[in-house]
Design a protein around this motif. Structure first.
Motif, PDB file in Angstrom:
ATOM      1  N   ARG A 266       2.303 -14.205   5.327  1.00 50.33           N
ATOM      2  CA  ARG A 266       3.655 -13.849   4.869  1.00 50.33           C
ATOM      3  C   ARG A 266       4.527 -13.413   6.037  1.00 50.33           C
ATOM      4  NH1 ARG A 266       7.920 -15.227   2.497  1.00 50.33           N
ATOM      5  NH2 ARG A 266       9.104 -13.595   1.399  1.00 50.33           N
ATOM      6  N   TRP A 285       9.424  -4.159  10.118  1.00 48.39           N
ATOM      7  CA  TRP A 285       9.013  -3.381   8.938  1.00 48.39           C
ATOM      8  C   TRP A 285       8.815  -1.918   9.320  1.00 48.39           C
ATOM      9  CZ3 TRP A 285       4.923  -0.223   7.823  1.00 48.39           C
ATOM     10  CH2 TRP A 285       4.804   0.175   6.478  1.00 48.39           C
ATOM     11  N   SER A 318      15.092  -7.334   4.379  1.00 50.45           N
ATOM     12  CA  SER A 318      15.720  -6.803   3.172  1.00 50.45           C
ATOM     13  C   SER A 318      14.812  -5.746   2.545  1.00 50.45           C
ATOM     14  CB  SER A 318      15.970  -7.929   2.168  1.00 50.45           C
ATOM     15  OG  SER A 318      14.736  -8.374   1.616  1.00 50.45           O
ATOM     16  N   SER A 319      15.370  -4.950   1.643  1.00 49.79           N
ATOM     17  CA  SER A 319      14.566  -3.920   0.974  1.00 49.79           C
ATOM     18  C   SER A 319      13.439  -4.549   0.170  1.00 49.79           C
ATOM     19  CB  SER A 319      15.455  -3.058   0.082  1.00 49.79           C
ATOM     20  OG  SER A 319      16.131  -3.855  -0.883  1.00 49.79           O
ATOM     21  N   ASP A 320      13.702  -5.700  -0.454  1.00 50.38           N
ATOM     22  CA  ASP A 320      12.646  -6.386  -1.211  1.00 50.38           C
ATOM     23  C   ASP A 320      11.535  -6.869  -0.287  1.00 50.38           C
ATOM     24  OD1 ASP A 320      13.966  -5.990  -3.589  1.00 50.38           O
ATOM     25  OD2 ASP A 320      14.830  -8.013  -3.681  1.00 50.38           O
ATOM     26  N   GLU A 321      11.906  -7.364   0.884  1.00 45.35           N
ATOM     27  CA  GLU A 321      10.892  -7.838   1.837  1.00 45.35           C
ATOM     28  C   GLU A 321      10.069  -6.684   2.394  1.00 45.35           C
ATOM     29  OE1 GLU A 321      13.417 -11.779   3.288  1.00 45.35           O
ATOM     30  OE2 GLU A 321      13.641  -9.866   4.336  1.00 45.35           O
ATOM     31  N   GLN A 323       9.346  -3.943   0.825  1.00 43.85           N
ATOM     32  CA  GLN A 323       8.433  -3.548  -0.235  1.00 43.85           C
ATOM     33  C   GLN A 323       7.311  -4.570  -0.423  1.00 43.85           C
ATOM     34  OE1 GLN A 323       8.127  -0.753  -1.806  1.00 43.85           O
ATOM     35  NE2 GLN A 323       6.423  -1.501  -3.065  1.00 43.85           N
ATOM     36  N   GLU A 324       7.655  -5.848  -0.352  1.00 45.33           N
ATOM     37  CA  GLU A 324       6.657  -6.903  -0.514  1.00 45.33           C
ATOM     38  C   GLU A 324       5.556  -6.796   0.547  1.00 45.33           C
ATOM     39  OE1 GLU A 324       6.294 -11.798  -0.384  1.00 45.33           O
ATOM     40  OE2 GLU A 324       8.155 -10.800   0.205  1.00 45.33           O
TER      41      GLU A 324
END
Length: 334
Positions: A266, A285, A318-321, A323-324
């Motif tokens: 990923r 990150w 991004s915030s979603d990335e 968290q992922e």
């Protein structure tokens, strides 16, 4: 957090306040353990770097927006401090505004050794002030309070600017900060191991305590000894060529590499999206997943490694990335 541009229009990357200090630093600094010149037991962890390579690493870091460098007394018994100072001095105006952090080695010593060794630190740094002086380990013959009392005297004498610690627990951080408050000071930072594959500080109270006290976290080993670059997943034969000390990490075992592959895959996918590398995504990150609290100090043994480091500050997941990646990292433990 602010973004700055120099007089030539070159983006000098983000700057953020280091904990409770007045230091405005880049989210990434340069770890300088590898400048140890092979001296001492700790210095043998890395190959001996030529002076021109060290100069190139420091120059590339500065040109890319990094404005601080982390070294230590124990890194080659001062050889790293000297090599860093020589490189900064050789660069002249190009190094203007650079900041230096170093560390006192506490094992088998008392707090009284802090004032006895500070002039040697300054001598090795050849005119570069100590913006951050850190206690390297929590193990000494003295309490954290006693160590902080001696550090506070050095601040009052103008020999150092700010006080940090390394590898301190949440409770010991509180003890250190309390002692410094008695002198009108605050604890600035705690340098600890932290990366996507080692997130212990999220569960043992260290990160929460840092946020509560306004203390910065300085993450060392931000790429888990290179595992997060993905190169050992792509070519497991490379494990044979790494130093014996690094092989002690279980992260290089075949089962561990298999377990972490989904995360590394990923990272590679996101690297393609951002025109980056997996290691740059892992560093990104680290410096964005907890607001402005976490800084990181990747090392570099070649100028191209330094160039790799600085590009990690050129984008933002991004915030979603964010968290992922944290979820994928959690699955690597199972």
């Amino acid at each position: 957090m602010v973004e700055q541009t120099d007089t030539t229009g070159v983006n000098t990357q983000l700057r953020r306040r280091l904990g409770n200090s007045d230091l405005e630093l880049s989210p990434l600094g340069l770890g300088c353990w590898q400048f140890s010149k092979g001296s001492g037991m700790v210095g043998k962890f890395w190959p001996v770097l030529a002076d021109e390579d060290i100069l190139g690493i420091v120059r590339t870091s500065l040109e890319g927006g990094i404005n601080w460098f982390d070294t230590a007394e124990v890194y080659g018994g001062g050889k790293s401090e000297e090599a860093l100072a020589d490189a900064l001095n050789s660069l002249g105006n190009a190094a203007s505004g650079a900041h230096v952090a170093t560390k006192w080695w506490p094992i088998m010593r008392t707090a009284g050794s802090i004032p006895r060794t500070i002039d040697e630190r300054l001598r090795r740094l050849k005119g570069w002030p100590i913006d951050l002086h850190q206690v390297h380990q929590p193990y000494s013959f003295s309490s954290a309070a006693a160590e902080m009392n001696e550090m506070a005297k050095l601040v009052q004498q103008g020999k150092i600017r700010h006080v940090g610690v390394s590898n301190f627990s949440a409770a010991r951080m509180r003890e250190a900060d309390k002692a410094l408050r008695a002198h009108g000071l605050r604890l600035t930072s705690n340098q600890v191991k932290y990366n996507l594959l080692d997130r212990r500080i999220e569960h043992n109270g260290v990160l929460d305590t840092a946020k509560e006290l306004g203390v910065a976290i300085i993450a060392y080993s931000p790429l888990e000894q290179g595992v997060l670059t993905g190169k050992f997943h792509s070519n497991p034969e490379l494990v044979r060529g790494i130093a014996a000390g690094r092989k002690l990490s279980g992260s290089f075992k075949p089962a561990a590499l298999a377990r972490t592959r989904p995360l590394v895959d990923r990272l590679a996918e996101l690297a393609g999206k951002y025109g980056a590398s997996p290691s740059q995504v892992a560093l990104n990150w680290l410096i964005h997943a907890n607001g402005d609290t976490v800084f990181a100090i990747p090392g570099a043994s070649k100028p191209r490694h330094a160039q790799e480091n600085v590009h990690a500050m050129a984008f933002k997941l991004s915030s979603d990335e964010l968290q992922e990646l944290a979820v994928l990292a959690d699955r690597c433990k199972r």
